[in-house]
Design a protein around this motif. Structure first.
Motif, PDB file in Angstrom:
ATOM      1  N   THR A   1       0.825  -1.201   0.000  1.00  0.00           N
ATOM      2  CA  THR A   1       0.000   0.000   0.000  1.00  0.00           C
ATOM      3  C   THR A   1       0.861   1.252   0.000  1.00  0.00           C
TER       4      THR A   1
ATOM      5  N   GLU B   1      -3.445   5.284   1.698  1.00  0.00           N
ATOM      6  CA  GLU B   1      -4.740   4.762   2.095  1.00  0.00           C
ATOM      7  C   GLU B   1      -5.565   5.894   2.679  1.00  0.00           C
ATOM      8  N   ALA B   2      -6.795   5.994   2.219  1.00  0.00           N
ATOM      9  CA  ALA B   2      -7.729   6.952   2.817  1.00  0.00           C
ATOM     10  C   ALA B   2      -8.769   6.133   3.568  1.00  0.00           C
ATOM     11  N   ARG B   3      -8.980   6.526   4.834  1.00  0.00           N
ATOM     12  CA  ARG B   3      -9.932   5.763   5.641  1.00  0.00           C
ATOM     13  C   ARG B   3     -11.072   6.661   6.071  1.00  0.00           C
ATOM     14  N   ASN B   4     -12.240   6.383   5.569  1.00  0.00           N
ATOM     15  CA  ASN B   4     -13.470   7.096   5.968  1.00  0.00           C
ATOM     16  C   ASN B   4     -13.280   8.607   5.985  1.00  0.00           C
ATOM     17  N   VAL B   5     -12.683   9.116   4.926  1.00  0.00           N
ATOM     18  CA  VAL B   5     -12.365  10.543   4.899  1.00  0.00           C
ATOM     19  C   VAL B   5     -13.600  11.373   4.569  1.00  0.00           C
TER      20      VAL B   5
ATOM     21  N   ASN C   1     -17.229  10.288   3.333  1.00  0.00           N
ATOM     22  CA  ASN C   1     -16.850   8.953   3.774  1.00  0.00           C
ATOM     23  C   ASN C   1     -16.150   8.156   2.672  1.00  0.00           C
TER      24      ASN C   1
ATOM     25  N   SER D   1     -13.179   5.905   1.262  1.00  0.00           N
ATOM     26  CA  SER D   1     -12.092   4.990   1.613  1.00  0.00           C
ATOM     27  C   SER D   1     -11.518   4.421   0.337  1.00  0.00           C
TER      28      SER D   1
ATOM     29  N   THR E   1      -7.687   2.438  -1.212  1.00  0.00           N
ATOM     30  CA  THR E   1      -6.313   1.987  -1.012  1.00  0.00           C
ATOM     31  C   THR E   1      -5.599   2.032  -2.359  1.00  0.00           C
TER      32      THR E   1
ATOM     33  N   GLY F   1     -11.674  11.214   9.600  1.00  0.00           N
ATOM     34  CA  GLY F   1     -11.045  10.164   8.812  1.00  0.00           C
ATOM     35  C   GLY F   1      -9.549  10.370   8.760  1.00  0.00           C
ATOM     36  N   GLU F   2      -8.890   9.470   8.061  1.00  0.00           N
ATOM     37  CA  GLU F   2      -7.434   9.491   8.112  1.00  0.00           C
ATOM     38  C   GLU F   2      -6.819   9.218   6.754  1.00  0.00           C
TER      39      GLU F   2
ATOM     40  N   LYS G   1     -18.421  10.964  -3.352  1.00  0.00           N
ATOM     41  CA  LYS G   1     -18.342   9.528  -3.056  1.00  0.00           C
ATOM     42  C   LYS G   1     -17.598   8.808  -4.173  1.00  0.00           C
TER      43      LYS G   1
END
Lengths: 319, 364
Positions: free
Chosen positions: B6, B9-13, B29, B31, B33, B66-67, B219
Motif C-alpha cells: 500500500t 490509504e484513505a480511511r473514511n475521509v 466517507n 475509503s 487503497t 477520517g485518516e 463519493k
C-alpha cells in the motif's frame, strides 16, 4: 473610399481628397488632445519648472549679506558640497561636516525604509490574502493617518515618546524602569516617526505586487519541501521584488530630505539634509548653498530612480 | 518495494466546507487503497471531490474526519513540505523567476542535497522529459507543452513516493495531450513511482490507468481496472459517465439464483445474469454499449427492432440513432471496416442484435 482610416499607410505619392481631409482631421484631433494637456503643463511650469530654474540659478550665484543672492556667477556653493576652503591657505579640503550629514541622512532614511518594510511587508501580505471585497477596506484603514496633518501627527508621537509621555508612564507604572527612558530626540524616534508617516507609501506598491502574486506558487514551494521561511525567501520575496524596490524608493526619497519630522523628533541636535537646507535659507543666510544642496539631493535621487527603472522595470517587463 | 504494497490509504475521509446551512461535504466517507507503483486515476465530473482528495494527500487540506495514511503512517500532522509526495499542478505553477533547470532543482535544494547530486539529477530529469536544450530558458519563454514537461520533471526530481497529477493535460491541445498520455505512462513505468492522476476525461483515465476510481458528489462509486469500469459498470452514473451507453428498462419475470428471465421493452424475453437486489416484478435497467450492437434485418434472433432516425458519419465509424419499438432511443456505432456502407438510411426498419454478455444489469 477605404482610405479614411487614419492609420492606414499611405502608399501612393499623390494624396486623394479623402486622405487630405483625414490628415486635417488628425491635426485637429491632435490639437484637441494637446488642449487637454494644457492645464497640467501650465501647473507644472509655474509650480515646478519655474521654481526649479530659480533654484538652479541661485545655486550658481553669490550669497547676499542679508539673505537673497547677488546675481554674480560663483561655483562656490557646488564646490562646498564636497570641499571647504581653508580660511588661511585658501586650499580645498574635504568638507567632513557635510559628509557626516550626508551619511547620517542616508543612514536615517535607510533605517526608516527598513522599519517601514518590516512593518509594511506583513501588512501587505495580510491585506493581499483577505477576501477581495475586504481588501479595499484594509487599504483604506492604512491610509487614514495620511489625512491628518503631518505636524499634528508628529506632536502626537512626541506626546507618546517624551519623558512624561504615555510610553514612559506605562513602563514606570509597570515597574519595568525606575527613571524615564530618553526616547524622544533620538535616531530611533526620528526613524519611528518617518516610518509611520511614509508607511502607506511602502504598503501601496507592496500590496500591488502581492495582489498579483499567484499563491499557487506558494503551494508549489511547500509541495517541493520548502519550509515557511524558505518559501518566503525563495518564492515570495523574489516575486514581489518590484514592489519591495518601489516601496523602498518611495519611502527613502521623502525620508532623506524630510524636515518637519526630523527637526521635531530629532530635536535639531544632529543635523540632517532637510535641516541643513532649511538652515541655509534661514539662520545661515546662504541661499546659493541651500539651493545647491537641494539640487544635489534631487540629482542623486533621479540617478537612483533611473537605475531602478533600467534594472527592475526592464526585468519585470520580461516576465 | 513490494509490488502490491500500500502506498496511500484513505480511511473514511470526510471533508466539509462551510458551516451551518451552507455546509456541504466535498468528500463523503471516502475509503480507498492505492498500491505502490500503481497508476491510479480519480475520475469524475468537476465538483465531485477528486481534487479535494488529491490536495488532502498533498497536505494542502486536512480531513474533517477520517485518516490519510502514507506508507502505513498517518500523515495528518505533517505539513506539505514534510510529505514525500509531489504534485504536478493543473496550472503547472512553475516559478517564473527561475530558469527551467532552477525550477527542477528547487525541490532538491530544499532537501539540502549536495551540489553534484542536484546537478546530476537535474541533467537526468531534463533528459527524461527531453528538455535538455531548454535548460537555461525562463519558463515564460517555453510553450505550454514544454512547461508541462518541466512541471513533471520538477515534481519527479526529488523522487517522491507518490506523484500527484491534478488534471495536468487539460490545458494542452488534443495532439499534445495524446502524446503526453503515452509519455506519462512511460515515465511512471520507468521511475516506478506511484502516480495518482485526477481527470474528468474518461478517455484519459481509460488509456493510462492501472485502476480507476469513479467519483461523484463526494463519493467513490466504483474502483476497478479500466476494463472492469467500462465493461461492468456498477451503476447508472458510472455507465453513463464512462463512454456512451444505451439504457433500456426491463422487467424481471422469474429468477433462479443469479439468473433471471427478463422481459425487454420490445416484448422479447431473455435470460440474464442479474444482481441479487432485484426481485420478481421489479424493473431493472440494462446498459448496452453502442459498439456492441449489431444491425440486421429483423428476425427472431433480434432483441429489439427500430427505425433509423439519422446517420452520422465519423470517419472511423458511423453512428446510427434509432427509435426503438416499445419506447426509447438507442445509439448504435458500427466501425467502417470495409468503408462507409450507406446501406441504411433514415426511415429504414432494422433489427438490433445484442449478445447477452453485452447487456449489463445495473442497480438503479
Amino acid at each position: 473610399m477605404a482610405a479614411t482610416s487614419s492609420d492606414a499607410p499611405v502608399q501612393e505619392t499623390g494624396l486623394s481628397r479623402p486622405e487630405l481631409a483625414s490628415r486635417a482631421n488628425d491635426r485637429a484631433a491632435m490639437r484637441r488632445r494637446l488642449m487637454l494637456l494644457a492645464p497640467a503643463v501650465l501647473i507644472i511650469t509655474i509650480c515646478g519648472l519655474a521654481p526649479l530654474s530659480i533654484v538652479l540659478a541661485y545655486s550658481w550665484m553669490q550669497p547676499a549679506e542679508y539673505a537673497g543672492v547677488i546675481p554674480q556667477f560663483s561655483p562656490d556653493a557646488w564646490i562646498n558640497l564636497a570641499f571647504e576652503r581653508d580660511l588661511f591657505s585658501d586650499e580645498l579640503l574635504p568638507n567632513f561636516a557635510y559628509y557626516s550629514i550626508y551619511a547620517r541622512s542616508i543612514m536615517m532614511a535607510g533605517m526608516t525604509t527598513l522599519l517601514a518594510l518590516a512593518v509594511g511587508f506583513p501588512t501587505s501580505y495580510f491585506i493581499a490574502t483577505r477576501a477581495p471585497h475586504r481588501r479595499n477596506l484594509w487599504l483604506f484603514l492604512i491610509t487614514i493617518p495620511f489625512w491628518t496633518n503631518l505636524l499634528i501627527r508628529t506632536f502626537a508621537i512626541m506626546l507618546i515618546l517624551r519623558d512624561e509621555g504615555v510610553l514612559n508612564v506605562i513602563l514606570l507604572k509597570l515597574g519595568i524602569i525606575d527613571t524615564p527612558l530618553q526616547l524622544l530626540f533620538t535616531n530611533w524616534a526620528v526613524s519611528y516617526g518617518l516610518a509611520y508617516a511614509y508607511l502607506p507609501l511602502m504598503v501601496m506598491p507592496l500590496y500591488a505586487s502581492m495582489e498579483k502574486l499567484d499563491f499557487r506558487l506558494v503551494e508549489a514551494g511547500y509541495d517541493l519541501y520548502a519550509s515557511r521561511f524558505q518559501v518566503l525567501r525563495r518564492v515570495i520575496i523574489p516575486l514581489v521584488k518590484p514592489g519591495i524596490v518601489a516601496g523602498s524608493i518611495l519611502c527613502f526619497i521623502p525620508a532623506i530630505g524630510d524636515y518637519v519630522i526630523t527637526s521635531q523628533l530629532g530635536g535639531g541636535k544632529r543635523m540632517m539634509l532637510g535641516t541643513l537646507i532649511a538652515m541655509q535659507f534661514g539662520p545661515a543666510r546662504n541661499w546659493p548653498q541651500g539651493s545647491a544642496i537641494a539640487l544635489g539631493l534631487m540629482i542623486i535621487v533621479l540617478i537612483a530612480l533611473f537605475i531602478y527603472a533600467k534594472k527592475v522595470v526592464a526585468r519585470s517587463n520580461m516576465r | 518495494m513490494v509490488a502490491g504494497a500500500t502506498a496511500i490509504e484513505a480511511r473514511n475521509v470526510v471533508k466539509t466546507f462551510g458551516s451551518g446551512s451552507e455546509a456541504f461535504n466535498a468528500l463523503d466517507n471516502v475509503s480507498v487503497t492505492i498500491r505502490q507503483n500503481e497508476f491510479f486515476t480519480l475520475l469524475g465530473p468537476s465538483g465531485c471531490g477528486k481534487t479535494t482528495l488529491l490536495r488532502m494527500i498533498a497536505g494542502f487540506e486536512l480531513p474533517t474526519s477520517g485518516e490519510i495514511m502514507l506508507d502505513g503512517q498517518p500523515v495528518a500532522h505533517l505539513p506539505p513540505f514534510k510529505r514525500q509526495v509531489n504534485t504536478v499542478f493543473q496550472s503547472y505553477a512553475l516559478f517564473p523567476h527561475l530558469t527551467v533547470a532552477q525550477n527542477i532543482a528547487f525541490g532538491l535544494e530544499m532537501l539540502r542535497r549536495s551540489k553534484s547530486e542536484i546537478d546530476a539529477q537535474v541533467d537526468k530529469m531534463l533528459k527524461l522529459v527531453q528538455m535538455e536544450p531548454m535548460r537555461n530558458r525562463r519558463v515564460n519563454q517555453i510553450s505550454g507543452g514544454q512547461q508541462q514537461r518541466v512541471a513533471l520533471a520538477r515534481a519527479l526530481a526529488p523522487h517522491p513516493k507518490v506523484l500527484l497529477l491534478d488534471e495536468p493535460l487539460s490545458a494542452l491541445d488534443l495532439k499534445l495531450r495524446k502524446g503526453m498520455q503515452i509519455e506519462l505512462k512511460r515515465l511512471q513505468m520507468e521511475t516506478g513511482i506511484t502516480f495518482i492522476f485526477v481527470t474528468h476525461d474518461q478517455e484519459e483515465a481509460l488509456t493510462m490507468s492501472d485502476r480507476v476510481a469513479v467519483m461523484s458528489k463526494g463519493k467513490i462509486l466504483q474502483i476497478g481496472t479500466p476494463t472492469e469500469i467500462y465493461e461492468r459498470p456498477s451503476d447508472r452514473f458510472v455507465a453513463d459517465f464512462i463512454g456512451e451507453t444505451n439504457f433500456t428498462q426491463a422487467e424481471v419475470l422469474e429468477r433462479q439464483g443469479d439468473e433471471g428471465r427478463l422481459r425487454l421493452c420490445s416484448g422479447v424475453e431473455i435470460v440474464q445474469q442479474i444482481n441479487s437486489l432485484a426481485g420478481i416484478g421489479d424493473k431493472v435497467t440494462l446498459a448496452i454499449r453502442p459498439e456492441r450492437i449489431e444491425l440486421a434485418p429483423h428476425d427472431d434472433a433480434c432483441q429489439f427492432s427500430g427505425t433509423v432516425q439519422n446517420v452520422v458519419y465519423f470517419g472511423t465509424d458511423t453512428t446510427y440513432h434509432l427509435n426503438i419499438q416499445g419506447g426509447g432511443h438507442m445509439t448504435v456505432r458500427l466501425q467502417n471496416r470495409w468503408g462507409h456502407q450507406s446501406v441504411l438510411q433514415a426511415g429504414d426498419e432494422v433489427g438490433l442484435r445484442v449478445p447477452p454478455e453485452a447487456m449489463q444489469v445495473l442497480k438503479d
